[in-house]
Design a protein around this motif. Structure first.
Motif, PDB file in Angstrom:
ATOM      1  N   UNK A  59       0.841  -1.207   0.000  1.00 49.78           N
ATOM      2  CA  UNK A  59       0.000   0.000   0.000  1.00 49.78           C
ATOM      3  C   UNK A  59       0.869   1.248   0.000  1.00 49.78           C
ATOM      4  N   UNK A  60       2.017   1.183   0.656  1.00 46.15           N
ATOM      5  CA  UNK A  60       2.913   2.342   0.751  1.00 46.15           C
ATOM      6  C   UNK A  60       3.437   2.769  -0.607  1.00 46.15           C
ATOM      7  N   UNK A  61       3.612   1.789  -1.511  1.00 45.14           N
ATOM      8  CA  UNK A  61       4.170   2.133  -2.824  1.00 45.14           C
ATOM      9  C   UNK A  61       3.098   2.441  -3.866  1.00 45.14           C
ATOM     10  N   UNK A  62       1.822   2.364  -3.468  1.00 45.78           N
ATOM     11  CA  UNK A  62       0.729   2.656  -4.397  1.00 45.78           C
ATOM     12  C   UNK A  62       0.287   4.106  -4.229  1.00 45.78           C
ATOM     13  N   UNK A  63       0.041   4.805  -5.348  1.00 48.98           N
ATOM     14  CA  UNK A  63      -0.391   6.218  -5.239  1.00 48.98           C
ATOM     15  C   UNK A  63      -1.653   6.399  -4.393  1.00 48.98           C
ATOM     16  N   UNK A  64      -2.563   5.413  -4.449  1.00 46.60           N
ATOM     17  CA  UNK A  64      -3.815   5.512  -3.683  1.00 46.60           C
ATOM     18  C   UNK A  64      -3.712   4.835  -2.314  1.00 46.60           C
ATOM     19  N   UNK A  65      -2.565   4.238  -2.010  1.00 46.86           N
ATOM     20  CA  UNK A  65      -2.328   3.539  -0.729  1.00 46.86           C
ATOM     21  C   UNK A  65      -3.393   2.484  -0.439  1.00 46.86           C
ATOM     22  N   UNK A  66      -3.692   1.683  -1.462  1.00 46.38           N
ATOM     23  CA  UNK A  66      -4.727   0.659  -1.319  1.00 46.38           C
ATOM     24  C   UNK A  66      -4.117  -0.671  -0.884  1.00 46.38           C
ATOM     25  N   UNK A  67      -4.901  -1.438  -0.125  1.00 44.09           N
ATOM     26  CA  UNK A  67      -4.505  -2.797   0.249  1.00 44.09           C
ATOM     27  C   UNK A  67      -4.935  -3.774  -0.833  1.00 44.09           C
ATOM     28  N   UNK A  68      -4.348  -4.964  -0.804  1.00 39.10           N
ATOM     29  CA  UNK A  68      -4.800  -6.057  -1.666  1.00 39.10           C
ATOM     30  C   UNK A  68      -4.339  -5.957  -3.105  1.00 39.10           C
ATOM     31  N   UNK A  69      -3.287  -5.182  -3.366  1.00 40.86           N
ATOM     32  CA  UNK A  69      -2.839  -5.000  -4.750  1.00 40.86           C
ATOM     33  C   UNK A  69      -1.767  -6.008  -5.143  1.00 40.86           C
ATOM     34  N   UNK A  81      -3.983  -5.514 -10.270  1.00 40.06           N
ATOM     35  CA  UNK A  81      -5.242  -6.090  -9.807  1.00 40.06           C
ATOM     36  C   UNK A  81      -5.387  -5.858  -8.314  1.00 40.06           C
ATOM     37  N   UNK A  82      -6.642  -5.774  -7.866  1.00 40.03           N
ATOM     38  CA  UNK A  82      -6.904  -5.512  -6.449  1.00 40.03           C
ATOM     39  C   UNK A  82      -7.860  -6.548  -5.881  1.00 40.03           C
ATOM     40  N   UNK A  83      -7.410  -7.232  -4.858  1.00 36.86           N
ATOM     41  CA  UNK A  83      -8.245  -8.191  -4.139  1.00 36.86           C
ATOM     42  C   UNK A  83      -8.839  -7.500  -2.903  1.00 36.86           C
ATOM     43  N   UNK A  84      -9.690  -8.239  -2.175  1.00 41.36           N
ATOM     44  CA  UNK A  84     -10.354  -7.646  -1.007  1.00 41.36           C
ATOM     45  C   UNK A  84      -9.383  -7.327   0.126  1.00 41.36           C
ATOM     46  N   UNK A  85      -8.280  -8.077   0.185  1.00 42.83           N
ATOM     47  CA  UNK A  85      -7.341  -7.915   1.296  1.00 42.83           C
ATOM     48  C   UNK A  85      -5.941  -8.312   0.838  1.00 42.83           C
ATOM     49  N   UNK A  86      -4.956  -7.963   1.638  1.00 41.99           N
ATOM     50  CA  UNK A  86      -3.582  -8.386   1.339  1.00 41.99           C
ATOM     51  C   UNK A  86      -3.460  -9.907   1.369  1.00 41.99           C
ATOM     52  N   UNK A  87      -4.212 -10.543   2.280  1.00 46.92           N
ATOM     53  CA  UNK A  87      -4.156 -12.005   2.391  1.00 46.92           C
ATOM     54  C   UNK A  87      -4.678 -12.662   1.113  1.00 46.92           C
ATOM     55  N   UNK A  88      -5.790 -12.126   0.612  1.00 48.97           N
ATOM     56  CA  UNK A  88      -6.364 -12.690  -0.610  1.00 48.97           C
ATOM     57  C   UNK A  88      -5.432 -12.434  -1.803  1.00 48.97           C
ATOM     58  N   UNK A  89      -4.829 -11.253  -1.846  1.00 47.71           N
ATOM     59  CA  UNK A  89      -3.874 -10.947  -2.918  1.00 47.71           C
ATOM     60  C   UNK A  89      -2.711 -11.937  -2.891  1.00 47.71           C
ATOM     61  N   UNK A  90      -2.250 -12.278  -1.687  1.00 49.43           N
ATOM     62  CA  UNK A  90      -1.139 -13.232  -1.558  1.00 49.43           C
ATOM     63  C   UNK A  90      -1.542 -14.612  -2.070  1.00 49.43           C
ATOM     64  N   UNK A  91      -2.784 -15.013  -1.838  1.00 49.73           N
ATOM     65  CA  UNK A  91      -3.275 -16.296  -2.364  1.00 49.73           C
ATOM     66  C   UNK A  91      -3.224 -16.308  -3.893  1.00 49.73           C
ATOM     67  N   UNK A  92      -3.675 -15.223  -4.500  1.00 47.04           N
ATOM     68  CA  UNK A  92      -3.652 -15.113  -5.967  1.00 47.04           C
ATOM     69  C   UNK A  92      -2.219 -15.171  -6.481  1.00 47.04           C
ATOM     70  N   UNK A  93      -1.329 -14.389  -5.881  1.00 47.96           N
ATOM     71  CA  UNK A  93       0.067 -14.344  -6.333  1.00 47.96           C
ATOM     72  C   UNK A  93       0.707 -15.728  -6.231  1.00 47.96           C
ATOM     73  N   UNK A  94       0.463 -16.408  -5.107  1.00 47.15           N
ATOM     74  CA  UNK A  94       1.059 -17.738  -4.918  1.00 47.15           C
ATOM     75  C   UNK A  94       0.526 -18.742  -5.937  1.00 47.15           C
ATOM     76  N   UNK A  95      -0.805 -18.732  -6.145  1.00 47.62           N
ATOM     77  CA  UNK A  95      -1.406 -19.688  -7.080  1.00 47.62           C
ATOM     78  C   UNK A  95      -0.986 -19.394  -8.521  1.00 47.62           C
ATOM     79  N   UNK A  96      -1.000 -18.125  -8.911  1.00 47.49           N
ATOM     80  CA  UNK A  96      -0.618 -17.774 -10.282  1.00 47.49           C
ATOM     81  C   UNK A  96       0.851 -18.100 -10.532  1.00 47.49           C
TER      82      UNK A  96
END
Length: 149
Positions: A59-69, A81-96
């Motif tokens: 979130x710190x490196x995003x201009x909008x400071x959004x979670x789940x990116x 892409x933006x998921x609902x949470x950082x945890x969900x984003x991590x699931x996507x990154x790991x699976x992909x």
């Protein structure tokens, strides 16, 4: 559900920095997306073995400071892409990342690898193992009809 697949709604950042809600799902070594879960029309299919970096964005490196990116690179384009949470984003990154590695190491023909027909093998309409080409190969999970209803 299949432990080697993932699906759900994600927000995709457009080229003009808007967010579009899209239904994403993996289909073998492809990441596909649709306008919604019920939509039949495939908007895009990204071949994971051809994708470059797949990583979480803090979130710190995003201009909008959004979670789940998270982001993935394909053909000099970076998809954010933006998921609902950082945890969900991590699931996507790991699976992909796992599917990309599996695809790179697969010994099967890359044009037909991962185009799976959901359901039992007996119901698969293969004629002597011949692969159909074209849009009929994309069968969305949970849909067994072929545009007849």
């Amino acid at each position: 559900s299949d432990e080697n697949s993932i699906s759900g709604y994600l927000y995709k950042r457009t080229r003009d920095n808007r967010w579009q809600k899209r239904w994403f799902e993996t289909n073998g070594v492809y990441l596909t997306y649709y306008k919604s879960r019920k939509a039949e029309k495939l908007l895009a299919a990204l071949s994971l073995p051809q994708v470059g970096d797949i990583r979480l964005i803090s979130a710190a490196s995003d201009p909008e400071h959004l979670d789940g990116l998270f982001s993935l690179e394909l053909n000099n384009r970076v998809y954010v892409l933006r998921a609902k949470s950082n945890e969900e984003a991590a699931l996507w990154v790991n699976m992909l990342g796992k599917l990309r590695e599996d695809g790179i190491h697969a010994t099967t023909n890359p044009t037909t690898a991962g185009l799976t027909i959901h359901g039992s093998p007996e119901s698969s309409p293969s004629k002597g193992g011949a692969q159909q080409t074209g849009k009929s190969e994309w069968i969305k999970s949970g849909k067994s009809c072929f545009g007849c209803c």
